[in-house]
Motif scaffolding. Structure first.
Motif, PDB file in Angstrom:
ATOM      1  N   ALA A  50       0.821  -1.209   0.000  1.00  0.00           N
ATOM      2  CA  ALA A  50       0.000   0.000   0.000  1.00  0.00           C
ATOM      3  C   ALA A  50       0.858   1.263   0.000  1.00  0.00           C
ATOM      4  O   ALA A  50       0.630   2.191  -0.778  1.00  0.00           O
ATOM      5  N   LEU A  98       5.002   4.919  -3.968  1.00  0.00           N
ATOM      6  CA  LEU A  98       5.047   6.168  -4.713  1.00  0.00           C
ATOM      7  C   LEU A  98       3.691   6.855  -4.698  1.00  0.00           C
ATOM      8  O   LEU A  98       3.601   8.069  -4.827  1.00  0.00           O
ATOM      9  N   GLY A  99       2.644   6.063  -4.539  1.00  0.00           N
ATOM     10  CA  GLY A  99       1.299   6.628  -4.450  1.00  0.00           C
ATOM     11  C   GLY A  99       1.186   7.624  -3.311  1.00  0.00           C
ATOM     12  O   GLY A  99       0.519   8.652  -3.436  1.00  0.00           O
ATOM     13  N   TYR A 123       4.955   3.007 -13.132  1.00  0.00           N
ATOM     14  CA  TYR A 123       5.472   3.019 -11.770  1.00  0.00           C
ATOM     15  C   TYR A 123       6.989   2.819 -11.767  1.00  0.00           C
ATOM     16  O   TYR A 123       7.734   3.486 -11.053  1.00  0.00           O
ATOM     17  N   PHE A 140      -5.862   3.700  -5.700  1.00  0.00           N
ATOM     18  CA  PHE A 140      -4.481   3.427  -6.096  1.00  0.00           C
ATOM     19  C   PHE A 140      -3.600   3.283  -4.858  1.00  0.00           C
ATOM     20  O   PHE A 140      -2.820   2.343  -4.725  1.00  0.00           O
ATOM     21  N   SER A 141      -3.739   4.232  -3.956  1.00  0.00           N
ATOM     22  CA  SER A 141      -2.839   4.281  -2.808  1.00  0.00           C
ATOM     23  C   SER A 141      -3.035   3.091  -1.874  1.00  0.00           C
ATOM     24  O   SER A 141      -2.085   2.605  -1.268  1.00  0.00           O
ATOM     25  N   SER A 175      -3.867   0.221  -2.832  1.00  0.00           N
ATOM     26  CA  SER A 175      -3.597  -0.986  -3.631  1.00  0.00           C
ATOM     27  C   SER A 175      -4.837  -1.823  -3.868  1.00  0.00           C
ATOM     28  O   SER A 175      -4.741  -3.022  -4.101  1.00  0.00           O
ATOM     29  N   SER A 207      -6.692  -3.786  -7.790  1.00  0.00           N
ATOM     30  CA  SER A 207      -5.599  -4.093  -8.711  1.00  0.00           C
ATOM     31  C   SER A 207      -4.821  -5.343  -8.295  1.00  0.00           C
ATOM     32  O   SER A 207      -3.602  -5.335  -8.309  1.00  0.00           O
TER      33      SER A 207
END
Ligand code: PHE
Length: 477
Positions: free
Chosen positions: A26, A29-30, A112, A246-247, A249, A252
């Motif tokens: 988790a 880079l997000g 990424y 996204f952050s 996770s 996905s």
């Protein structure tokens, strides 16, 4: 490892290993790059508010749902969903959203790894700077001490202009990611997480404490936490939703896949809470680390993806011991990026191992290789291919290069779609007893979880998604 091609044959050696790996997936880079970038582009407070709401109301129940799907299915993101569907007597076609998740993981990793390559480059820049300072007997020098602060941000443009360097860094990072995933769950992924994540948190606390005493802290607080509701357009909300997913996770493949390696004894709900808490905490800390500097040196908060990379080295330039702190900071981002990229590739590899019945190492190198190639196109879109528009016919993407098109397509389209389908599946189609038993929740807590996943998450995602993707419905973009 060719003998145990089914991912169900592997598992975490302890609950703690799972927690570290999942938090490692988790936090990445997000949090440190993408969150400040988007918060800056979207005007701060209002974006942050929607982001936090999405984390709590949609992200958190999604995390729990995905881990439980994985643990019940004991397989990759696609086959685990199919198994839950079968055990609930509903169509196996629900597996499709697991498949979209795997595709998302694949696509995310392409850009990424390019950004992680920028991080590696800065590790190199700061590392050689620190060694230089050390050997000249001045270990507490500021970063890039001999340079003019105005020229420091041009490091980034130098990098973008240098194709071999840009591709070299991307290659290095991908090779590292593939190598770890090829080693397997316990010897590769788990080991990386148990070394890298604790180091990450120690560095984070040190640098934040250090940074709290410098820079325009009050201004940054106001920027991040004073919402200006006139800035709250559907597209800002879609950015916030996409960033929350996204952050954390979710949507996905990563968390379903990691859930597949969790033992039956582990209680899932507290782990989901820990992931959400750590992830949000790191994002907000990163914001509080970066924006004071951005305001102190008068950079544009809406500068976009290069913001973090250009702003921080200037701060390290003026700070005492900035050369050392700068090096530690980029090492920290690098660790966070690596534990996340591993989870992205694992989401793809676990599925492919099962689908094609291949060994782990070969699958990791092959699919990692595909990711690498598309990543090359992302990297070149910062340079010679900057004019290529993959989805130029679609107003949402008409001005986007390859890099931004993939990023936006995943976070604005694929992730919300998968999140919506996951919520509907768990909230309405999956067997309620099965879900309840896997969560380990009962009474009021289970009722709250059910309400969030069956009602709030799907309705929230749908509303944001429809208004942002079809802006003419509400007459604005
Ligand atoms: N959550 C990771 C980050 O913030 C990225 C990621 C997305 C990892 C999806 C796995 C799956 O950097």
């Amino acid at each position: 490892m060719a003998g145990s091609a089914a991912p169900g044959g592997e598992g975490w050696s302890s609950r703690w290993a799972f927690v570290l790996a999942a938090v490692g997936a988790a936090v990445g880079l997000g949090n440190i790059w993408r969150f400040p970038t988007l918060a800056g582009e979207n005007g701060g407070g209002a974006f942050v508010l929607v982001y936090i709401a999405c984390i709590i109301l949609i992200g958190l129940p999604m995390v729990l749902s995905e881990i439980l799907i994985g643990r019940h299915g004991r397989s990759d993101a696609f086959h685990s969903v199919v198994k839950v569907a079968e055990d609930s007597n509903v169509s196996r076609n629900w597996g499709i959203f697991g498949g979209i998740g795997i595709l998302s993981a694949f696509l995310i990793l392409t850009f990424y790894s390019v950004v992680a390559g920028w991080v590696l480059y800065y590790v190199g820049v700061m590392g050689s700077d620190f060694l230089g300072a050390l050997f000249s007997g001045n270990p507490f020098a500021g970063a890039l001490a001999s340079e003019n602060p105005e020229t420091i941000p041009s490091r980034m443009t130098d990098l973008f202009g240098n194709i071999p360097l840009l591709l070299g860094m991307h290659t290095l990072f991908m090779v590292l990611t593939i190598w770890i995933v090829a080693r397997g769950v316990t010897d590769g992924i788990e080991k990386a997480a148990t070394y890298l994540m604790p180091t990450f948190f120690v560095l984070l606390v040190l640098i934040t404490l250090y940074g709290a005493f410098t820079g325009e802290f009050a201004k940054a607080l106001a920027f991040l936490f004073t919402p200006d509701f006139s800035k709250l357009t559907p597209s800002v909300m879609n950015d916030a939703l996409g960033q929350a997913l996204f952050s954390m996770s979710v949507a996905s493949a990563a968390l379903i896949t990691y859930g597949g390696y969790v033992s039956k004894e582990t209680r899932l709900a507290p782990t989901a809470g820990m992931i959400a808490f750590a992830d949000t905490g790191v994002a907000l800390l990163a914001g509080l680390m970066i924006f004071p500097i951005v305001f102190a040196v008068g950079l544009d908060a809406a500068a976009g993806p290069t913001l973090v990379f250009q702003s921080l080295p200037i701060a390290f330039h003026t700070m005492p011991a900035g050369s050392l702190v700068g090096l530690l900071f980029f090492v920290l981002i690098f660790f966070a990026a690596l534990t996340s990229s591993i989870s992205l590739l694992e989401g793809v590899v676990a599925w492919a191992m099962r689908r094609f019945e291949w060994g782990r190492a070969m699958t990791a190198w092959l699919f990692g290789g595909f990711v690498f190639l598309i990543g090359v196109a992302c990297a070149l879109s910062l340079n010679v291919w900057s004019d290529i528009r993959l989805l130029g016919f679609w107003p949402l993407f008409e001005e986007k290069n390859i890099f931004d098109t993939i990023d936006d397509f995943v976070s604005k389209i694929l992730l919300p779609t998968t999140a919506f389908l996951t919520a509907v599946f768990i909230g309405w189609r999956a067997d309620k007893k099965l879900v309840e038993a896997e969560t380990g929740l009962d009474g009021a807590l289970f009722a709250i979880y059910r309400f969030l996943i069956a009602w709030l998450a799907p309705v929230g995602v749908l509303l944001i998604f429809v208004f942002a993707v079809f802006p003419n419905l509400v007459g604005q973009g």
